[in-house]
Design a protein around this motif. Sequence first.
Motif, PDB file in Angstrom:
ATOM      1  N   ARG A   1     -28.733   4.422  -7.881  1.00 43.83           N
ATOM      2  CA  ARG A   1     -28.530   3.998  -6.269  1.00 43.83           C
ATOM      3  C   ARG A   1     -26.912   4.609  -5.988  1.00 43.83           C
ATOM      4  O   ARG A   1     -26.261   4.679  -6.709  1.00 43.83           O
ATOM      5  N   VAL A   2     -27.087   5.304  -4.811  1.00 39.61           N
ATOM      6  CA  VAL A   2     -25.855   5.778  -4.208  1.00 39.61           C
ATOM      7  C   VAL A   2     -25.554   5.238  -3.185  1.00 39.61           C
ATOM      8  O   VAL A   2     -26.511   4.955  -2.101  1.00 39.61           O
TER       9      VAL A   2
ATOM     10  N   PHE B   1     -14.601  10.800   1.864  1.00 41.28           N
ATOM     11  CA  PHE B   1     -15.693   9.797   1.382  1.00 41.28           C
ATOM     12  C   PHE B   1     -15.571   9.275   0.290  1.00 41.28           C
ATOM     13  O   PHE B   1     -14.981   9.843  -0.822  1.00 41.28           O
ATOM     14  N   THR B   2     -16.266   8.054  -0.218  1.00 45.62           N
ATOM     15  CA  THR B   2     -16.086   7.520  -1.144  1.00 45.62           C
ATOM     16  C   THR B   2     -17.685   7.176  -1.552  1.00 45.62           C
ATOM     17  O   THR B   2     -18.622   6.758  -0.718  1.00 45.62           O
ATOM     18  N   SER B   3     -18.261   7.846  -2.938  1.00 46.19           N
ATOM     19  CA  SER B   3     -19.745   7.724  -3.228  1.00 46.19           C
ATOM     20  C   SER B   3     -19.771   6.550  -4.357  1.00 46.19           C
ATOM     21  O   SER B   3     -19.033   6.930  -5.285  1.00 46.19           O
ATOM     22  N   ARG B   4     -20.296   5.720  -4.384  1.00 48.53           N
ATOM     23  CA  ARG B   4     -20.324   4.701  -5.471  1.00 48.53           C
ATOM     24  C   ARG B   4     -21.614   4.743  -6.049  1.00 48.53           C
ATOM     25  O   ARG B   4     -22.841   4.783  -5.294  1.00 48.53           O
TER      26      ARG B   4
ATOM     27  N   PRO C   1     -27.544  14.394  -6.182  1.00 47.48           N
ATOM     28  CA  PRO C   1     -27.868  15.878  -5.345  1.00 47.48           C
ATOM     29  C   PRO C   1     -27.368  15.969  -4.223  1.00 47.48           C
ATOM     30  O   PRO C   1     -27.203  17.127  -3.713  1.00 47.48           O
ATOM     31  N   GLU C   2     -27.097  15.081  -3.148  1.00 52.19           N
ATOM     32  CA  GLU C   2     -26.950  15.473  -1.957  1.00 52.19           C
ATOM     33  C   GLU C   2     -25.197  15.762  -1.696  1.00 52.19           C
ATOM     34  O   GLU C   2     -25.162  16.556  -1.165  1.00 52.19           O
TER      35      GLU C   2
END
Length: 361
Positions: free
Chosen positions: A345-346, A357-360, A188-189
């Motif tokens: 979990r982000v 950015f990298t979002s895992r 969502p963010e």
Amino acid sequence: MIQRDYLIIGGGIGGASACEGIRRHDKRGSLTLVGAEVFPPYKRWILSKSFLREKSPQLQKLHEPDERWYQAHKVETRFGTVVTQFNIDRRLAVLANGESIEFNKACLAMGSRPVRPPVAGVGLGNVIYLRTIRDALALREMANLEKTVMVVGGGLLACEVAAGLRRLKLKVSVMHRNAHLLNRYVDPETGTWLTDYFAKHGVTMLMGESLNGFEGKTVLRNIQTKSGNRVPAGLAVVACGAEPNLDLVRNTPLAGPHGSPVTDYLETEEKGIYAIGDLAFYPDRLMGGVRRQTHWDNAREQGLIAGANMTGKKRQRYEQIPCFWTEMFDLRIDFVGDFSVQPTRVDLRGTYAKKKFTSRY
């Protein structure tokens, strides 16, 4: 009766790659490629990106591979041809012109078609479902006449089209029933940041709104939402997902509720008949489970592997970590892995502000 060693049904990148995979290991076997579109296989993914913005798009540059490749490799092509019947037991395909092709082995590569929402007015003029070159050419022409565009949907295709049309200085709105864009893929963010990014680029965002219907006598004039709003629009692009083209093999073991079930060699339970690309519901040996992908790279790789396996001279499993990418405005976003479940979990590395950015998950 026409007899062929190999029959490929579907003129997309999957079908073209299956021909290439066959010819890498069998130079002489008789091979026919049948495609419903009049165009040779082309890079469909470009249609929602640079193709919309180019002043004079060169259709030849879309072809993959070059049209001369088929002649050089003795691949008979039947473009603009529909297969109307497919008999598993007799290994027989009937074409719309009445001809029949008897085959030893076949590969189903019919791809997918856009989902049409169950609302009024879906067939009105100026309501576009972007899938083919003709759809893209029609969209370009209409965009020159109608300056107010509504994009229905919030997935990859919807975002790419909205960004492309906005860069042409059109007045673009996006209607999506979710609170943020790309809700199937991002948290969502990140989704909220992306939605705000579209708004900052002048796209009117109608988030949390569901489509109720299209209004107009012959061409589109207004769009109804389920909340009761009526939004004026002279052009709509509907991008509400896609479904596999399985009508040809409906009510046979080749068609399941999630696609055409195949082994990790991309072969169906009918020996000698393969399915690839948007159709294939395959076991994922790397990520686990069974999945169906609708991305260009997947169709390309599966075609090469299925073609090789069809020759019997090479036996190879399909093993690929799911990956795809998109571009919108000045952003490029790469997706790697399994997005079929929402993250618990982000881990964000980098910043939204710098657009790096990298979002895992």
